[in-house]
Write a protein that holds these residues in place. Structure first.
Motif, short mmCIF file in Angstrom:
data_model
loop_
_atom_site.label_atom_id
_atom_site.label_comp_id
_atom_site.label_asym_id
_atom_site.label_seq_id
_atom_site.Cartn_x
_atom_site.Cartn_y
_atom_site.Cartn_z
N VAL A 153 1.14 -1.26 0.05
CA VAL A 153 0.00 0.02 -0.04
C VAL A 153 1.05 1.12 -0.03
N VAL A 154 0.95 2.02 -0.97
CA VAL A 154 1.86 3.12 -1.33
C VAL A 154 1.15 4.24 -0.93
N ILE A 155 1.55 5.22 0.01
CA ILE A 155 0.93 6.45 0.08
C ILE A 155 2.06 7.52 -0.13
N ILE A 156 1.63 8.44 -1.00
CA ILE A 156 2.86 9.49 -1.39
C ILE A 156 2.16 11.12 -0.96
N THR A 157 2.94 11.72 -0.28
CA THR A 157 2.42 13.03 0.20
C THR A 157 3.02 14.02 -0.63
N SER A 158 2.41 15.25 -0.82
CA SER A 158 3.15 16.36 -1.49
C SER A 158 2.48 17.65 -1.06
N ASN A 159 3.28 18.77 -0.72
CA ASN A 159 2.92 19.88 -0.24
C ASN A 159 2.83 20.91 -1.19
N ASN A 160 2.74 20.29 -2.68
CA ASN A 160 2.36 21.25 -4.02
C ASN A 160 3.55 22.26 -4.09
N GLU A 161 4.57 21.67 -3.74
CA GLU A 161 5.96 22.77 -3.89
C GLU A 161 6.39 22.70 -5.53
N LYS A 162 5.94 21.58 -6.15
CA LYS A 162 6.22 21.35 -7.56
C LYS A 162 5.13 20.76 -8.17
N GLU A 163 4.83 21.05 -9.39
CA GLU A 163 3.91 20.24 -10.20
C GLU A 163 4.45 19.02 -10.74
N LEU A 164 3.54 18.01 -10.31
CA LEU A 164 3.91 16.34 -10.82
C LEU A 164 3.68 16.10 -12.14
N PRO A 165 4.61 15.63 -12.92
CA PRO A 165 4.34 15.04 -14.32
C PRO A 165 3.05 14.29 -14.41
N ASP A 166 2.41 14.53 -15.58
CA ASP A 166 0.96 13.81 -15.77
C ASP A 166 1.15 12.35 -15.83
#
Length: 283
Positions: A153-166
């Motif tokens: 079960v993979v949980i990835i967090t992001s604070n929106n500092e960079k746009e992630l690739p499509d």
């Protein structure tokens, strides 16, 4: 495997749906939201709720995707060869397993947290596309393929500092944790401080949301900062009456260093206090 929240984590209904959808689809769950809204803690509580082991990979600006797979220590092997160490005969002695390798070969189905993926280089998510999609990778030094026994079960967090690739986003189930409304925040406070006086909580929450609504704030206080502030209010025995004061000279709340973490925001409140005092002067 289903997640229905835990006694230590207040999960909204849409968050529970997102977690369970990601588990059912066997795709990574990408969680975004303001800093301090419980993204990292979510992975810890999901692991607890599922009775699964937790593996944490905290990303830094210098982290490379390869480190999540494995690292080959050629320098140490060269040094050992010069010293005549017998270990050099087996190259596996110089391969350090990364968090993905650990997750793929774990006996049970683990929860893998990839925390703050947007801190790394822009190419970092693309470099993990195949590994997260196929759940396998090739070890060039030994010629072996490491394949997941069962998909973690993979949980990835992001604070929106960079746009992630499509291409990366297509492989994830996405959920944005909205900032808690007052009712949800009350439930979060009750979990962390079950014996707290409700009059204090009511005044603290009122003031907290007023601060967040001040136009021009550079950094709005988060859930974790509210909890820190409430703890300090209890330690210092500051009552609801103090929080209710409308003295123009005290627009900044007591112990505001737990809530306001930016000098520009402090100056903003000082200017507001000055304007309030000036408007209150007799003409």
């Amino acid at each position: 495997m289903r997640f229905d929240g835990t006694s230590a984590y207040v999960a909204t209904e849409d968050l529970k749906v997102a977690v369970n959808a990601a588990i059912a689809l066997e795709r990574p769950l990408l969680v975004k939201g303001e800093p301090g809204t419980g993204k990292t803690v979510l992975a810890i509580e999901v692991a607890k709720a599922l009775g699964a082991p937790l593996l944490e990979w905290h990303i830094k600006s210098t982290t490379k995707a390869q480190q999540g797979l494995y690292e080959y220590d050629a320098v140490t092997r060269l040094r050992d060869s010069q010293l005549g160490d017998e270990r050099v005969k087996d190259i596996r002695n110089y391969i350090k397993r990364g968090k993905l390798w650990e997750a793929f070969t774990h006996e049970g189905r683990p929860v893998l947290l990839i925390d703050e993926i947007d801190k790394a280089d822009i190419e970092f998510p693309n470099d993990l596309l195949q590994e997260l999609d196929r759940m396998e990778f090739f070890v060039y030094e030994t010629g072996e393929i490491v394949k997941a026994k069962q998909r973690p079960v993979v949980i990835i967090t992001s604070n929106n500092e960079k746009e992630l690739p499509d291409a990366f986003l297509r492989r994830c189930f996405f959920h944005y944790i909205r900032f808690p409304d007052q009712e949800t925040m009350q439930a979060i406070v009750d979990v962390h401080f079950p014996g707290i006086k409700q009059r204090l909580v009511a005044e603290a929450l009122r003031l907290f949301y007023e601060i967040r609504d001040v136009p021009g704030m550079k950094k709005k206080p988060s859930t974790s900062e509210l909890l820190d502030w409430l703890k300090l209010l209890m330690v210092e025995d500051i009552g609801p009456e103090t929080l209710r004061e409308r003295d123009p000279k005290k627009l900044i709340p007591p112990l505001h260093g737990a809530l306001i973490k930016n000098e520009q925001d402090v100056h903003l409140f000082e200017r507001l206090a000055f304007m309030t005092r000036r408007e209150g002067r007799p003409q």
